[in-house]
Design a protein around this motif. Sequence first.
Motif, PDB file in Angstrom:
ATOM      1  N   VAL A   4      -1.438  10.395 -14.239  1.00  0.00           N
ATOM      2  CA  VAL A   4      -0.538   9.245 -14.109  1.00  0.00           C
ATOM      3  C   VAL A   4      -0.653   8.664 -12.695  1.00  0.00           C
ATOM      4  CG1 VAL A   4       1.877   8.491 -14.106  1.00  0.00           C
ATOM      5  CG2 VAL A   4       1.064  10.073 -15.860  1.00  0.00           C
ATOM      6  N   GLY A   5      -0.753   9.547 -11.691  1.00  0.00           N
ATOM      7  CA  GLY A   5      -0.965   9.080 -10.328  1.00  0.00           C
ATOM      8  C   GLY A   5      -2.274   8.330 -10.170  1.00  0.00           C
ATOM      9  N   VAL A   6      -3.308   8.814 -10.830  1.00  0.00           N
ATOM     10  CA  VAL A   6      -4.604   8.114 -10.810  1.00  0.00           C
ATOM     11  C   VAL A   6      -4.451   6.717 -11.390  1.00  0.00           C
ATOM     12  CG1 VAL A   6      -6.929   8.096 -11.808  1.00  0.00           C
ATOM     13  CG2 VAL A   6      -5.981  10.227 -10.880  1.00  0.00           C
ATOM     14  N   LEU A   7      -3.708   6.607 -12.486  1.00  0.00           N
ATOM     15  CA  LEU A   7      -3.496   5.307 -13.115  1.00  0.00           C
ATOM     16  C   LEU A   7      -2.747   4.358 -12.179  1.00  0.00           C
ATOM     17  CD1 LEU A   7      -3.718   3.557 -15.663  1.00  0.00           C
ATOM     18  CD2 LEU A   7      -1.530   4.539 -16.419  1.00  0.00           C
ATOM     19  N   VAL A   8      -1.721   4.871 -11.507  1.00  0.00           N
ATOM     20  CA  VAL A   8      -0.977   4.041 -10.543  1.00  0.00           C
ATOM     21  C   VAL A   8      -1.899   3.531  -9.452  1.00  0.00           C
ATOM     22  CG1 VAL A   8       0.841   4.072  -8.783  1.00  0.00           C
ATOM     23  CG2 VAL A   8       1.230   5.187 -10.999  1.00  0.00           C
ATOM     24  N   ALA A   9      -2.771   4.396  -8.950  1.00  0.00           N
ATOM     25  CA  ALA A   9      -3.692   3.991  -7.889  1.00  0.00           C
ATOM     26  C   ALA A   9      -4.686   2.945  -8.366  1.00  0.00           C
ATOM     27  CB  ALA A   9      -4.439   5.223  -7.361  1.00  0.00           C
ATOM     28  N   VAL A  10      -5.197   3.124  -9.566  1.00  0.00           N
ATOM     29  CA  VAL A  10      -6.236   2.231 -10.075  1.00  0.00           C
ATOM     30  C   VAL A  10      -5.694   0.835 -10.372  1.00  0.00           C
ATOM     31  CG1 VAL A  10      -7.791   1.832 -12.016  1.00  0.00           C
ATOM     32  CG2 VAL A  10      -7.696   4.079 -10.947  1.00  0.00           C
ATOM     33  N   VAL A  11      -4.474   0.752 -10.899  1.00  0.00           N
ATOM     34  CA  VAL A  11      -3.936  -0.559 -11.273  1.00  0.00           C
ATOM     35  C   VAL A  11      -3.360  -1.327 -10.091  1.00  0.00           C
ATOM     36  CG1 VAL A  11      -3.419   0.238 -13.599  1.00  0.00           C
ATOM     37  CG2 VAL A  11      -1.628   0.319 -11.853  1.00  0.00           C
ATOM     38  N   LEU A  66     -11.278   6.902  -3.191  1.00  0.00           N
ATOM     39  CA  LEU A  66     -11.483   8.337  -3.014  1.00  0.00           C
ATOM     40  C   LEU A  66     -10.289   9.134  -3.533  1.00  0.00           C
ATOM     41  CD1 LEU A  66     -13.103  10.725  -1.865  1.00  0.00           C
ATOM     42  CD2 LEU A  66     -11.898  10.382   0.291  1.00  0.00           C
ATOM     43  N   LEU A  67      -9.075   8.670  -3.276  1.00  0.00           N
ATOM     44  CA  LEU A  67      -7.897   9.419  -3.704  1.00  0.00           C
ATOM     45  C   LEU A  67      -7.820   9.582  -5.226  1.00  0.00           C
ATOM     46  CD1 LEU A  67      -7.075   9.212  -0.703  1.00  0.00           C
ATOM     47  CD2 LEU A  67      -4.734   8.870  -1.485  1.00  0.00           C
ATOM     48  N   PRO A  68      -7.939   8.508  -6.011  1.00  0.00           N
ATOM     49  CA  PRO A  68      -7.890   8.729  -7.471  1.00  0.00           C
ATOM     50  C   PRO A  68      -9.054   9.559  -7.996  1.00  0.00           C
ATOM     51  CG  PRO A  68      -8.356   6.418  -6.964  1.00  0.00           C
ATOM     52  CD  PRO A  68      -7.930   7.079  -5.691  1.00  0.00           C
ATOM     53  N   VAL A  69     -10.246   9.416  -7.395  1.00  0.00           N
ATOM     54  CA  VAL A  69     -11.373  10.248  -7.820  1.00  0.00           C
ATOM     55  C   VAL A  69     -11.079  11.716  -7.511  1.00  0.00           C
ATOM     56  CG1 VAL A  69     -13.793  10.812  -7.374  1.00  0.00           C
ATOM     57  CG2 VAL A  69     -13.112   8.430  -7.666  1.00  0.00           C
ATOM     58  N   PRO A  79      -3.879  -3.903  -4.112  1.00  0.00           N
ATOM     59  CA  PRO A  79      -3.828  -3.670  -2.667  1.00  0.00           C
ATOM     60  C   PRO A  79      -4.164  -2.240  -2.281  1.00  0.00           C
ATOM     61  CG  PRO A  79      -1.968  -4.993  -3.360  1.00  0.00           C
ATOM     62  CD  PRO A  79      -2.645  -4.523  -4.616  1.00  0.00           C
ATOM     63  N   PHE A  80      -3.690  -1.276  -3.072  1.00  0.00           N
ATOM     64  CA  PHE A  80      -4.021   0.117  -2.782  1.00  0.00           C
ATOM     65  C   PHE A  80      -5.501   0.375  -2.988  1.00  0.00           C
ATOM     66  CE2 PHE A  80      -4.692   4.506  -4.106  1.00  0.00           C
ATOM     67  CZ  PHE A  80      -4.071   5.208  -3.089  1.00  0.00           C
ATOM     68  N   ARG A  81      -6.024  -0.122  -4.080  1.00  0.00           N
ATOM     69  CA  ARG A  81      -7.431   0.125  -4.407  1.00  0.00           C
ATOM     70  C   ARG A  81      -8.359  -0.469  -3.338  1.00  0.00           C
ATOM     71  NH1 ARG A  81      -7.186  -2.055  -8.959  1.00  0.00           N
ATOM     72  NH2 ARG A  81      -8.274  -4.014  -8.494  1.00  0.00           N
ATOM     73  N   ARG A  82      -7.973  -1.629  -2.804  1.00  0.00           N
ATOM     74  CA  ARG A  82      -8.803  -2.293  -1.796  1.00  0.00           C
ATOM     75  C   ARG A  82      -8.402  -1.929  -0.378  1.00  0.00           C
ATOM     76  NH1 ARG A  82      -7.529  -6.422  -5.426  1.00  0.00           N
ATOM     77  NH2 ARG A  82      -5.927  -7.193  -3.980  1.00  0.00           N
ATOM     78  N   ARG A  83      -7.329  -1.169  -0.248  1.00  0.00           N
ATOM     79  CA  ARG A  83      -6.748  -0.808   1.043  1.00  0.00           C
ATOM     80  C   ARG A  83      -6.425  -2.067   1.860  1.00  0.00           C
ATOM     81  NH1 ARG A  83      -4.120  -0.874   4.803  1.00  0.00           N
ATOM     82  NH2 ARG A  83      -4.300   0.456   6.622  1.00  0.00           N
ATOM     83  N   SER A  84      -5.598  -2.924   1.292  1.00  0.00           N
ATOM     84  CA  SER A  84      -5.053  -4.070   1.995  1.00  0.00           C
ATOM     85  C   SER A  84      -3.770  -3.604   2.676  1.00  0.00           C
ATOM     86  CB  SER A  84      -4.781  -5.203   1.015  1.00  0.00           C
ATOM     87  OG  SER A  84      -5.983  -5.695   0.497  1.00  0.00           O
ATOM     88  N   VAL A 137       0.823  -1.209   0.000  1.00  0.00           N
ATOM     89  CA  VAL A 137       0.000   0.000   0.000  1.00  0.00           C
ATOM     90  C   VAL A 137       0.857   1.258   0.000  1.00  0.00           C
ATOM     91  CG1 VAL A 137      -1.728   1.336   1.280  1.00  0.00           C
ATOM     92  CG2 VAL A 137      -1.937  -1.141   1.127  1.00  0.00           C
ATOM     93  N   LEU A 138       1.880   1.302   0.858  1.00  0.00           N
ATOM     94  CA  LEU A 138       2.695   2.509   0.964  1.00  0.00           C
ATOM     95  C   LEU A 138       3.465   2.795  -0.321  1.00  0.00           C
ATOM     96  CD1 LEU A 138       4.155   2.261   4.577  1.00  0.00           C
ATOM     97  CD2 LEU A 138       2.360   3.785   3.759  1.00  0.00           C
ATOM     98  N   ARG A 139       3.959   1.766  -0.985  1.00  0.00           N
ATOM     99  CA  ARG A 139       4.736   1.986  -2.206  1.00  0.00           C
ATOM    100  C   ARG A 139       3.920   2.735  -3.261  1.00  0.00           C
ATOM    101  NH1 ARG A 139       5.753  -2.928  -3.274  1.00  0.00           N
ATOM    102  NH2 ARG A 139       4.121  -3.207  -4.849  1.00  0.00           N
ATOM    103  N   PRO A 140       2.747   2.236  -3.656  1.00  0.00           N
ATOM    104  CA  PRO A 140       1.970   3.017  -4.640  1.00  0.00           C
ATOM    105  C   PRO A 140       1.445   4.327  -4.066  1.00  0.00           C
ATOM    106  CG  PRO A 140       0.714   1.103  -3.908  1.00  0.00           C
ATOM    107  CD  PRO A 140       2.105   0.936  -3.378  1.00  0.00           C
ATOM    108  N   LEU A 141       1.124   4.350  -2.765  1.00  0.00           N
ATOM    109  CA  LEU A 141       0.584   5.566  -2.167  1.00  0.00           C
ATOM    110  C   LEU A 141       1.591   6.704  -2.235  1.00  0.00           C
ATOM    111  CD1 LEU A 141      -1.467   7.192  -0.560  1.00  0.00           C
ATOM    112  CD2 LEU A 141      -0.620   6.094   1.530  1.00  0.00           C
ATOM    113  N   LEU A 142       2.858   6.425  -1.928  1.00  0.00           N
ATOM    114  CA  LEU A 142       3.871   7.479  -1.957  1.00  0.00           C
ATOM    115  C   LEU A 142       4.154   7.933  -3.389  1.00  0.00           C
ATOM    116  CD1 LEU A 142       6.342   6.283   0.810  1.00  0.00           C
ATOM    117  CD2 LEU A 142       4.600   8.062   0.944  1.00  0.00           C
ATOM    118  N   VAL A 143       4.063   7.015  -4.344  1.00  0.00           N
ATOM    119  CA  VAL A 143       4.209   7.411  -5.748  1.00  0.00           C
ATOM    120  C   VAL A 143       3.050   8.313  -6.163  1.00  0.00           C
ATOM    121  CG1 VAL A 143       4.228   6.577  -8.131  1.00  0.00           C
ATOM    122  CG2 VAL A 143       5.551   5.373  -6.379  1.00  0.00           C
ATOM    123  N   VAL A 144       1.845   7.920  -5.766  1.00  0.00           N
ATOM    124  CA  VAL A 144       0.648   8.699  -6.105  1.00  0.00           C
ATOM    125  C   VAL A 144       0.732  10.100  -5.513  1.00  0.00           C
ATOM    126  CG1 VAL A 144      -1.839   8.886  -5.683  1.00  0.00           C
ATOM    127  CG2 VAL A 144      -0.868   6.726  -6.469  1.00  0.00           C
TER     128      VAL A 144
END
Length: 427
Positions: free
Chosen positions: A393-400, A294-297, A403-408, A227-234
């Motif tokens: 691009v950040g939205v795309l990272v979050a969507v794909v 919520l974040l990508p939206v 674990p981030f999308r489901r908040r695992s 989760v943290l890896r994509p979150l920090l990129v986003v």
Amino acid sequence: MAVTSTAAAPARLAHRDPRVLAWLGAYTASLIGDQVWFLALSWTAVRSGDATQAGLVLAAGSLPRALLMLPGGAIVDRYGPRRVVIGSDLVRCVVMLVAALAVAASSPAIWLLVAIALVFGAVDALFMPAVGALPVRLTTRTQLVRVQGMRSVSQRVATVVSAPIGGAALAWGDAESAFLLDAALFALSLVLLWRLRPGPLPEAETGVEEPESGLWEGLRYVARHPVLRPLLVVTALMEAGFAIPMNIGIVLLADDAGWGPGGMGLVLGAWGIGAAIGALGLTVAGRVPRPGLLLPVGMSVMATSLVGLGYASRIGVGVACAAVLGIATGVVGGSGNALVQTACAPGALGRVTAIQMLVGVGLIPLLYPVGGLVASAHGPSTVFAAGAGAMLVGVLVAVVSGPFRRRSPAGGGEIGSRKDSGPTTII
């Protein structure tokens, strides 16, 4: 009487908890002090040397903060945030008093201003991750959304009041008064934090292991975290996409569109009011359903508003787009910070907070000249479009990222709780 925290204490709403309010007061005083310091340092440097020397002084304050932010985060995790934040506040008070004495004695030499700026920047690299790592020790996890919303409101308030306060101090008694005001603000922060008694380090979520306290262990922890890896990129893409247009592009856009300084002030004011409304809404709501969505939206809304602002032909359209951008910024920024606080192992929060802040205060400003070059070659609207592109691009990272999308990995999807005094388990 110290403000204490115990594991057995009943859960309180964050905005009624004296521990959280003491931390928020210290944080707000520190934010105002930081901005007054920058204003006073700029003023003193300009009056003590030429433009090149003034630029050297300002760079001296930023360089150690960027270089030492990550080691500072490791120190916070090793020795605890309260000890580090109190020590750094104390040093900042002393630095401000030395600066006031230097200005009072005579026009200070440039080398002295550089030395003062270097020390202050180094101490800031300790204070910033330490104050960011404290909330998880002050309240339950169900209240962290409210805490981050309150923090965002505090940032907006500090931005609004610091310039007139600093300007009044400079007008009344020159830089000496501004530095003494800074010393008083940091002393207030110190007193509030000294009385604070954080609770023990909370347990990490089920299945999450605490990394060792070294710097490299912290970086590896983030690199492997689902989760943290994509979150920090986003969040880095969001910061870059926002900061460059709104710090460099907006000045050029106001000039190009004929809005003038007054129009630029209206746009920035609309953004600030919107950001405060968004952060306040987050504070009142106290929860974020499906933060991974919520974040990508919210970032999509930010990207759309940036494009609308960059290509607005009328000031009214620009103000409206800036207001929407501000509301989305307040919600996304607070939600992202709350997600970091809940997803991260508590013992690694100093290092993870340092990574967040390094991107915002150390790396992204290096891209400002690039923004200026793009605006000169292709017009200021292009800078806004490029910023929106970075956010998408950040939205795309979050969507794909599943674990981030489901908040695992905990398997849930909500930060906070409908029941303010419910169990402390999050997501």
